[in-house]
Design a protein around this motif. Structure first.
Motif, short mmCIF file in Angstrom:
data_model
loop_
_atom_site.label_atom_id
_atom_site.label_comp_id
_atom_site.label_asym_id
_atom_site.label_seq_id
_atom_site.Cartn_x
_atom_site.Cartn_y
_atom_site.Cartn_z
N THR A 162 19.30 34.41 58.92
CA THR A 162 19.98 33.87 57.75
C THR A 162 20.36 35.02 56.84
OG1 THR A 162 18.65 31.84 57.84
CG2 THR A 162 19.84 32.30 55.79
N ILE A 163 21.64 35.07 56.48
CA ILE A 163 22.12 36.09 55.54
C ILE A 163 22.25 35.44 54.17
CG2 ILE A 163 24.57 35.68 56.00
CD1 ILE A 163 24.97 38.74 55.78
N SER A 164 21.89 36.19 53.14
CA SER A 164 21.94 35.64 51.79
C SER A 164 22.13 36.76 50.78
CB SER A 164 20.67 34.85 51.47
OG SER A 164 19.53 35.71 51.53
N ARG A 165 22.46 36.36 49.55
CA ARG A 165 22.62 37.33 48.47
C ARG A 165 21.69 37.01 47.31
NH1 ARG A 165 27.37 40.27 47.96
NH2 ARG A 165 29.02 39.78 49.44
N ASP A 166 21.29 38.05 46.61
CA ASP A 166 20.67 37.90 45.29
C ASP A 166 21.61 38.61 44.34
OD1 ASP A 166 19.24 38.22 42.88
OD2 ASP A 166 17.34 38.08 43.96
N TYR A 167 22.45 37.83 43.64
CA TYR A 167 23.46 38.43 42.79
C TYR A 167 22.84 39.24 41.67
CZ TYR A 167 26.95 35.65 45.21
OH TYR A 167 27.77 35.10 46.17
N ALA A 168 21.73 38.80 41.15
CA ALA A 168 21.09 39.51 40.04
C ALA A 168 20.55 40.87 40.48
CB ALA A 168 19.96 38.66 39.46
N LYS A 169 20.13 40.95 41.75
CA LYS A 169 19.53 42.19 42.24
C LYS A 169 20.53 43.05 43.02
CE LYS A 169 14.82 40.36 42.60
NZ LYS A 169 13.66 40.09 43.50
N ASN A 170 21.79 42.58 43.11
CA ASN A 170 22.81 43.36 43.82
C ASN A 170 22.34 43.68 45.24
OD1 ASN A 170 25.35 44.64 43.91
ND2 ASN A 170 24.46 46.63 43.41
N THR A 171 21.80 42.68 45.90
CA THR A 171 21.17 42.88 47.21
C THR A 171 21.61 41.78 48.17
OG1 THR A 171 19.24 43.92 46.17
CG2 THR A 171 18.96 43.09 48.41
N VAL A 172 21.78 42.17 49.43
CA VAL A 172 22.05 41.22 50.50
C VAL A 172 20.87 41.29 51.47
CG1 VAL A 172 23.55 40.64 52.44
CG2 VAL A 172 24.54 41.38 50.26
N PHE A 173 20.40 40.12 51.89
CA PHE A 173 19.25 40.03 52.77
C PHE A 173 19.65 39.53 54.15
CE2 PHE A 173 16.28 40.88 49.48
CZ PHE A 173 16.71 40.23 48.35
N LEU A 174 18.87 39.93 55.14
CA LEU A 174 18.98 39.34 56.47
C LEU A 174 17.58 38.92 56.88
CD1 LEU A 174 21.02 38.79 58.80
CD2 LEU A 174 20.08 40.85 59.89
N GLN A 175 17.33 37.62 56.85
CA GLN A 175 16.06 37.08 57.28
C GLN A 175 16.12 36.85 58.79
OE1 GLN A 175 13.14 36.32 55.52
NE2 GLN A 175 12.28 35.87 57.54
N MET A 176 15.22 37.46 59.52
CA MET A 176 15.21 37.37 60.97
C MET A 176 13.90 36.73 61.42
SD MET A 176 16.84 41.05 62.03
CE MET A 176 15.35 41.96 61.65
N ASN A 177 14.00 35.65 62.16
CA ASN A 177 12.83 34.91 62.63
C ASN A 177 12.77 34.91 64.16
OD1 ASN A 177 12.28 34.16 59.91
ND2 ASN A 177 13.74 32.47 60.09
N SER A 178 11.61 34.57 64.67
CA SER A 178 11.41 34.46 66.13
C SER A 178 11.97 35.68 66.85
CB SER A 178 12.10 33.18 66.65
OG SER A 178 11.57 32.05 65.99
N LEU A 179 11.57 36.84 66.39
CA LEU A 179 12.12 38.07 66.94
C LEU A 179 11.69 38.27 68.39
CD1 LEU A 179 11.78 40.31 63.80
CD2 LEU A 179 13.91 39.81 65.00
N LYS A 180 12.60 38.87 69.15
CA LYS A 180 12.37 39.12 70.58
C LYS A 180 12.44 40.63 70.83
CE LYS A 180 14.97 34.90 71.56
NZ LYS A 180 16.14 34.34 72.29
N PRO A 181 11.86 41.10 71.91
CA PRO A 181 11.96 42.53 72.22
C PRO A 181 13.40 43.02 72.30
CG PRO A 181 10.24 41.53 73.54
CD PRO A 181 10.92 40.41 72.82
N GLU A 182 14.31 42.17 72.77
CA GLU A 182 15.71 42.58 72.87
C GLU A 182 16.41 42.69 71.52
OE1 GLU A 182 14.18 40.09 74.50
OE2 GLU A 182 15.51 38.33 74.71
#
Length: 127
Positions: free
Chosen positions: A69-89
């Motif tokens: 999931t990609i998201s923004r925090d406008y107040a912090k001038n930051t973009v996040f990438l939440q990554m779940n169920s990570l795999k070795p690949e």
């Protein structure tokens, strides 16, 4: 000189999660479309996700769709990438770019007219 800075990478076990951050000094990321890419050793750079500047519309590439999931925090001038169920690949260097438009092509989310980019953060998924 404007540069994007990624953080949040590391070593995680399969099935675990990480949240990556993309920040910048000298530029307001809220005015830009921001895309996350990844590049594994010996492979081409791949578009993971992209978020538009003003309305926050999002696009995802097929490689991680449903797990990120990609998201923004406008107040912090930051973009996040939440990554779940990570795999070795998913092991790769993840980086963010700022540009003028998000689009999908060849099952990837891509970015037009990249203006700024970062050095990336290493994500290693291993038991």
């Amino acid at each position: 000189q404007v540069q994007l800075v990624e953080s949040g990478g590391g070593l995680v076990q399969p099935g675990h999660s990480l949240r990556l951050s993309c920040t910048a000094s000298g530029v307001n990321l809220n005015n830009w479309h921001i895309a996350w890419f990844r590049q594994a050793p010996g492979k081409e750079r791949e578009g993971v996700s992209c978020i538009e500047g003003h309305f926050g519309a999002t696009l995802y590439g097929d490689s991680m769709k449903g797990r990120v999931t990609i998201s923004r925090d406008y107040a912090k001038n930051t973009v996040f990438l939440q990554m779940n169920s990570l795999k070795p690949e998913d092991t790769a260097v993840y980086s963010c770019d700022a540009g003028y438009g998000c689009y999908v092509r060849d099952d990837q989310s891509l970015l037009r007219n990249t203006q700024y980019w970062g050095q990336g953060t290493q994500v290693t998924v291993s038991s």
